[in-house]
Write a protein that holds these residues in place. Structure first.
Motif, PDB file in Angstrom:
ATOM      1  N   ARG A   1      24.812  45.127  35.918  1.00 21.85           N
ATOM      2  CA  ARG A   1      24.441  45.462  37.279  1.00 21.85           C
ATOM      3  C   ARG A   1      23.340  44.555  37.812  1.00 21.85           C
ATOM      4  O   ARG A   1      23.399  44.118  38.962  1.00 21.85           O
ATOM      5  CB  ARG A   1      23.974  46.936  37.316  1.00 21.85           C
ATOM      6  CG  ARG A   1      23.349  47.368  38.619  1.00 21.85           C
ATOM      7  CD  ARG A   1      24.364  47.397  39.735  1.00 21.85           C
ATOM      8  NE  ARG A   1      23.792  47.894  40.972  1.00 21.85           N
ATOM      9  CZ  ARG A   1      24.371  47.851  42.135  1.00 21.85           C
ATOM     10  NH1 ARG A   1      25.556  47.327  42.239  1.00 21.85           N
ATOM     11  NH2 ARG A   1      23.787  48.327  43.219  1.00 21.85           N
ATOM     12  N   PHE A   2      22.363  44.245  36.983  1.00 20.91           N
ATOM     13  CA  PHE A   2      21.181  43.566  37.499  1.00 20.91           C
ATOM     14  C   PHE A   2      21.073  42.101  37.091  1.00 20.91           C
ATOM     15  O   PHE A   2      20.304  41.369  37.681  1.00 20.91           O
ATOM     16  CB  PHE A   2      19.926  44.311  37.030  1.00 20.91           C
ATOM     17  CG  PHE A   2      19.857  45.724  37.544  1.00 20.91           C
ATOM     18  CD1 PHE A   2      19.625  45.966  38.874  1.00 20.91           C
ATOM     19  CD2 PHE A   2      20.056  46.797  36.701  1.00 20.91           C
ATOM     20  CE1 PHE A   2      19.569  47.263  39.361  1.00 20.91           C
ATOM     21  CE2 PHE A   2      19.999  48.088  37.175  1.00 20.91           C
ATOM     22  CZ  PHE A   2      19.749  48.337  38.500  1.00 20.91           C
ATOM     23  N   ARG A   3      21.843  41.659  36.091  1.00 17.75           N
ATOM     24  CA  ARG A   3      21.717  40.290  35.627  1.00 17.75           C
ATOM     25  C   ARG A   3      22.922  39.428  35.995  1.00 17.75           C
ATOM     26  O   ARG A   3      23.052  38.311  35.554  1.00 17.75           O
ATOM     27  CB  ARG A   3      21.528  40.271  34.104  1.00 17.75           C
ATOM     28  CG  ARG A   3      20.202  40.856  33.653  1.00 17.75           C
ATOM     29  CD  ARG A   3      20.093  40.840  32.151  1.00 17.75           C
ATOM     30  NE  ARG A   3      20.293  39.505  31.605  1.00 17.75           N
ATOM     31  CZ  ARG A   3      20.423  39.256  30.306  1.00 17.75           C
ATOM     32  NH1 ARG A   3      20.380  40.251  29.445  1.00 17.75           N
ATOM     33  NH2 ARG A   3      20.599  38.021  29.885  1.00 17.75           N
ATOM     34  N   MET A   4      23.824  39.969  36.811  1.00 19.95           N
ATOM     35  CA  MET A   4      25.010  39.215  37.174  1.00 19.95           C
ATOM     36  C   MET A   4      24.631  38.044  38.070  1.00 19.95           C
ATOM     37  O   MET A   4      23.925  38.214  39.060  1.00 19.95           O
ATOM     38  CB  MET A   4      25.997  40.113  37.906  1.00 19.95           C
ATOM     39  CG  MET A   4      27.277  39.401  38.314  1.00 19.95           C
ATOM     40  SD  MET A   4      28.383  40.554  39.109  1.00 19.95           S
ATOM     41  CE  MET A   4      28.585  41.746  37.809  1.00 19.95           C
ATOM     42  N   PRO A   5      25.090  36.847  37.761  1.00 21.91           N
ATOM     43  CA  PRO A   5      24.770  35.697  38.594  1.00 21.91           C
ATOM     44  C   PRO A   5      25.445  35.793  39.951  1.00 21.91           C
ATOM     45  O   PRO A   5      26.651  35.996  40.037  1.00 21.91           O
ATOM     46  CB  PRO A   5      25.310  34.510  37.785  1.00 21.91           C
ATOM     47  CG  PRO A   5      26.353  35.091  36.900  1.00 21.91           C
ATOM     48  CD  PRO A   5      25.925  36.499  36.601  1.00 21.91           C
ATOM     49  N   GLY A   6      24.683  35.682  41.032  1.00 28.69           N
ATOM     50  CA  GLY A   6      25.246  35.816  42.360  1.00 28.69           C
ATOM     51  C   GLY A   6      26.045  34.615  42.791  1.00 28.69           C
ATOM     52  O   GLY A   6      26.997  34.729  43.549  1.00 28.69           O
TER      53      GLY A   6
ATOM     54  N   VAL B   1      30.171  34.300  42.255  1.00 26.06           N
ATOM     55  CA  VAL B   1      31.114  35.181  42.919  1.00 26.06           C
ATOM     56  C   VAL B   1      31.383  34.656  44.324  1.00 26.06           C
ATOM     57  O   VAL B   1      30.452  34.393  45.079  1.00 26.06           O
ATOM     58  CB  VAL B   1      30.585  36.628  42.979  1.00 26.06           C
ATOM     59  CG1 VAL B   1      31.547  37.517  43.748  1.00 26.06           C
ATOM     60  CG2 VAL B   1      30.373  37.170  41.574  1.00 26.06           C
ATOM     61  N   ARG B   2      32.664  34.511  44.665  1.00 29.55           N
ATOM     62  CA  ARG B   2      33.067  34.085  46.000  1.00 29.55           C
ATOM     63  C   ARG B   2      34.098  35.056  46.547  1.00 29.55           C
ATOM     64  O   ARG B   2      35.028  35.465  45.836  1.00 29.55           O
ATOM     65  CB  ARG B   2      33.653  32.673  45.970  1.00 29.55           C
ATOM     66  CG  ARG B   2      34.235  32.232  47.305  1.00 29.55           C
ATOM     67  CD  ARG B   2      35.076  30.981  47.208  1.00 29.55           C
ATOM     68  NE  ARG B   2      35.861  30.782  48.417  1.00 29.55           N
ATOM     69  CZ  ARG B   2      36.750  29.796  48.598  1.00 29.55           C
ATOM     70  NH1 ARG B   2      36.952  28.921  47.634  1.00 29.55           N
ATOM     71  NH2 ARG B   2      37.426  29.700  49.724  1.00 29.55           N
ATOM     72  N   LEU B   3      33.965  35.452  47.805  1.00 30.08           N
ATOM     73  CA  LEU B   3      34.940  36.304  48.466  1.00 30.08           C
ATOM     74  C   LEU B   3      36.158  35.474  48.853  1.00 30.08           C
ATOM     75  O   LEU B   3      36.039  34.334  49.318  1.00 30.08           O
ATOM     76  CB  LEU B   3      34.333  36.945  49.709  1.00 30.08           C
ATOM     77  CG  LEU B   3      33.198  37.942  49.471  1.00 30.08           C
ATOM     78  CD1 LEU B   3      32.507  38.281  50.775  1.00 30.08           C
ATOM     79  CD2 LEU B   3      33.739  39.207  48.819  1.00 30.08           C
TER      80      LEU B   3
ATOM     81  N   LEU C   1      36.533  35.758  43.497  1.00 30.21           N
ATOM     82  CA  LEU C   1      36.615  34.717  42.479  1.00 30.21           C
ATOM     83  C   LEU C   1      35.311  34.740  41.709  1.00 30.21           C
ATOM     84  O   LEU C   1      34.240  34.536  42.280  1.00 30.21           O
ATOM     85  CB  LEU C   1      36.835  33.347  43.119  1.00 30.21           C
ATOM     86  CG  LEU C   1      36.747  32.141  42.180  1.00 30.21           C
ATOM     87  CD1 LEU C   1      37.857  32.185  41.133  1.00 30.21           C
ATOM     88  CD2 LEU C   1      36.796  30.840  42.963  1.00 30.21           C
ATOM     89  N   ALA C   2      35.370  35.005  40.403  1.00 27.14           N
ATOM     90  CA  ALA C   2      34.168  35.137  39.576  1.00 27.14           C
ATOM     91  C   ALA C   2      34.289  34.248  38.354  1.00 27.14           C
ATOM     92  O   ALA C   2      35.373  34.074  37.785  1.00 27.14           O
ATOM     93  CB  ALA C   2      33.963  36.599  39.147  1.00 27.14           C
ATOM     94  N   GLY C   3      33.160  33.685  37.945  1.00 31.11           N
ATOM     95  CA  GLY C   3      33.140  32.885  36.736  1.00 31.11           C
ATOM     96  C   GLY C   3      33.907  31.591  36.825  1.00 31.11           C
ATOM     97  O   GLY C   3      34.213  30.995  35.797  1.00 31.11           O
ATOM     98  N   GLY C   4      34.255  31.147  38.017  1.00 30.75           N
ATOM     99  CA  GLY C   4      34.938  29.878  38.181  1.00 30.75           C
ATOM    100  C   GLY C   4      36.445  29.952  38.160  1.00 30.75           C
ATOM    101  O   GLY C   4      37.115  29.201  38.858  1.00 30.75           O
ATOM    102  N   ARG C   5      37.044  30.897  37.367  1.00 31.22           N
ATOM    103  CA  ARG C   5      38.503  30.943  37.231  1.00 31.22           C
ATOM    104  C   ARG C   5      39.073  32.348  37.320  1.00 31.22           C
ATOM    105  O   ARG C   5      40.291  32.504  37.428  1.00 31.22           O
ATOM    106  CB  ARG C   5      38.928  30.332  35.889  1.00 31.22           C
ATOM    107  CG  ARG C   5      38.697  28.827  35.765  1.00 31.22           C
ATOM    108  CD  ARG C   5      39.087  28.365  34.371  1.00 31.22           C
ATOM    109  NE  ARG C   5      40.424  28.800  34.016  1.00 31.22           N
ATOM    110  CZ  ARG C   5      40.839  29.024  32.774  1.00 31.22           C
ATOM    111  NH1 ARG C   5      40.011  28.852  31.759  1.00 31.22           N
ATOM    112  NH2 ARG C   5      42.068  29.418  32.520  1.00 31.22           N
ATOM    113  N   ARG C   6      38.259  33.352  37.306  1.00 27.12           N
ATOM    114  CA  ARG C   6      38.743  34.723  37.274  1.00 27.12           C
ATOM    115  C   ARG C   6      38.877  35.283  38.693  1.00 27.12           C
ATOM    116  O   ARG C   6      37.925  35.295  39.468  1.00 27.12           O
ATOM    117  CB  ARG C   6      37.776  35.593  36.467  1.00 27.12           C
ATOM    118  CG  ARG C   6      38.229  37.028  36.289  1.00 27.12           C
ATOM    119  CD  ARG C   6      37.160  37.848  35.587  1.00 27.12           C
ATOM    120  NE  ARG C   6      37.548  39.242  35.464  1.00 27.12           N
ATOM    121  CZ  ARG C   6      36.696  40.254  35.346  1.00 27.12           C
ATOM    122  NH1 ARG C   6      35.393  40.014  35.320  1.00 27.12           N
ATOM    123  NH2 ARG C   6      37.125  41.480  35.234  1.00 27.12           N
ATOM    124  N   VAL C   7      40.082  35.743  39.059  1.00 29.76           N
ATOM    125  CA  VAL C   7      40.365  36.329  40.365  1.00 29.76           C
ATOM    126  C   VAL C   7      40.626  37.821  40.163  1.00 29.76           C
ATOM    127  O   VAL C   7      41.499  38.203  39.376  1.00 29.76           O
ATOM    128  CB  VAL C   7      41.573  35.653  41.030  1.00 29.76           C
ATOM    129  CG1 VAL C   7      41.901  36.336  42.355  1.00 29.76           C
ATOM    130  CG2 VAL C   7      41.301  34.167  41.251  1.00 29.76           C
TER     131      VAL C   7
END
Length: 449
Positions: A365-370, A373-375, A388-394
């Motif tokens: 919850r608090f350490r996730m890199p902002g 993440v892309r909408l 889109l999170a982590g570069g490749r995960r949708v």
């Protein structure tokens, strides 16, 4: 004075003005008979539905909700199923049925464009759209109810197609040549059951003069077979071509200055909407036929819908941690201590597993890199946020059912920045593509070409 024995001693009868006439009585009997007939028909329909075979019930009410790939396989079940699935009315009903987004068309030059399904059973036969007569993989500019508009830069050619059925039609180039690599074209499709012919409309936004920030709109319909330039103009500085979506019969785009501009090809009306949050982290999409936008706000995604007065109203607020469902990127949640006593070690391990799980959730919850993440664009019958999170995960998260779907982008070509790629949301349907009969442009439009 004696009364005549043959005469009637009672006074003459008076007619009752309230008594129904013979015509009124006949009309009343006709009304009652019609009501009884309608009741018998309804009861008969209910009885026939109850006694109908299960296969007929599935054919008439369930097939329309299946993905096109599954519907194609079910043609072999029975000849009546094959006839139903081949009907234009069924294809129109399939497009009009509420459904969720099937996946995303991805374009990240120099890599060829392709389709990323969010469900393995809801894909397309050719993810790269190889059935189109293009010398290179075309880019999908926009999609609406299964109808996609594609552009081949190598051929300077435009196509409207249904990737699920591999049907397509070529369309002419817009009257104004586009000055950027990706044209700002949105396909607007009426998904009502009355559009069984598959008629579509294309709306192209283009700058009236380079650097002016004032945009005009060119319109193409499959009925007329020609482009024309509308009279309407709109301030849309920094319009983002790949952000185009169709919602409520209008074509919409985002801009770099935090606004959304829409054009209605039927009424010729232009509408502007201001981002309700941080315009650097927002995306527009379509849900239930209305324009929506998703905005990043700290660790949450806030979704708004456009009301009838040009303002935004809150639709949902979802935690990014809930969308991703797990720590990202992965890291050790806890460490176990060594102990000489096996019982003590087992007790310590159980306690640390419990506290470590709590720590992992808190870290998520608090350490996730902002910045990771892309909408992404979204569409469907309900609000479904796509990240889109982590570069490749949708990840696609349904705001109503709280269920999520996940897909992983390709690892090749090496070094591809999927965060900078262009994405177009797509929903698979069986809708047909109307044939286009090309017409000559109007005399007053030739100067614009």
């Amino acid at each position: 004075m004696e009364q005549d024995p043959g005469s009637d001693p009672s006074p003459p009868a008076m007619s009752d003005p309230d008594a129904p006439s013979s015509d009124d009585a006949e009309q009343l009997r006709a009304y009652r008979e019609a009501a009884r007939r309608r009741l018998r028909e309804r009861v008969g329909a209910i009885v026939r539905t109850i006694r109908a075979p299960l296969s007929d019930v599935i054919r008439d009410h369930a097939l329309v909700h299946l993905p096109p790939a599954a519907s194609a396989r079910l043609r072999l079940v029975h000849p009546s199923w094959a006839r139903a699935l081949a009907s234009p009315l069924f294809a129109s009903a399939h497009a009009a049925a509420p459904r969720r987004v099937s996946g995303l068309f991805v374009a990240a030059p120099p890599a060829a464009g392709w389709f990323l399904p969010l469900d393995a059973a809801d894909t397309v036969p050719s993810p790269s759209l190889a059935f189109l007569p293009a010398s290179s993989a075309p880019a999908v500019l926009s999609s609406s109810h299964g109808v996609a508009c594609c552009f081949s830069p190598a051929d300077d050619a435009y196509f409207v197609c249904n990737p699920a059925t591999e049907s397509w039609e070529a369309v002419p180039c817009p009257p104004c040549r586009i000055t950027w690599p990706r044209p700002a074209i949105v396909v607007v499709f009426d998904a009502s059951v009355y559009n069984f012919g598959g008629d579509f409309t294309l709306v192209c936004a283009f700058e009236s003069a380079p650097g002016s920030g004032i945009y005009c709109f060119a319109v193409f319909t499959s009925v007329t077979g020609a482009w024309w330039v509308a009279d309407a103009v709109a301030p849309a500085e920094g319009l983002i071509p790949e952000s185009g979506v169709a919602a409520g019969g209008m074509a919409w785009w985002r801009t770099t200055i935090g606004t959304a501009v829409g054009y209605n090809p039927v009424t010729g009306r232009v509408q502007l909407a201001v981002c309700p949050g941080d315009s650097a982290q927002w995306e527009i999409g379509s849900a239930a036929g209305r324009l929506h936008c998703a905005v990043r706000a700290d660790g949450d995604v806030m979704v708004f819908r456009l009301d009838g007065h040009g303002g935004w109203e809150a639709a949902a607020t979802i935690s990014i941690a809930e969308i991703l469902q797990r720590p990202w990127p992965p890291y050790p949640a806890y460490e176990l201590t060594e102990s000489d006593d096996d019982d003590a070690e087992a007790g310590n391990r159980a306690e640390q597993e419990r506290t470590g799980a709590i720590a992992a959730v808190a870290a998520n919850r608090f350490r996730m890199p902002g910045d990771d993440v892309r909408l992404l664009p979204f569409q469907g019958a309900e609000v479904e946020v796509v990240l889109l999170a982590g570069g490749r995960r949708v990840v696609a998260f349904d705001a109503v059912t709280r269920r999520w779907r996940e897909a992983v982008l390709r690892s090749e070509p090496a070094g591809t920045d999927w965060g900078a790629a262009a994405y177009a949301a797509h929903t698979n349907t069986l809708v047909p593509i109307a044939p286009v009969v090309l017409m000559e442009p109007l005399d007053d439009q030739e100067a614009a070409s």
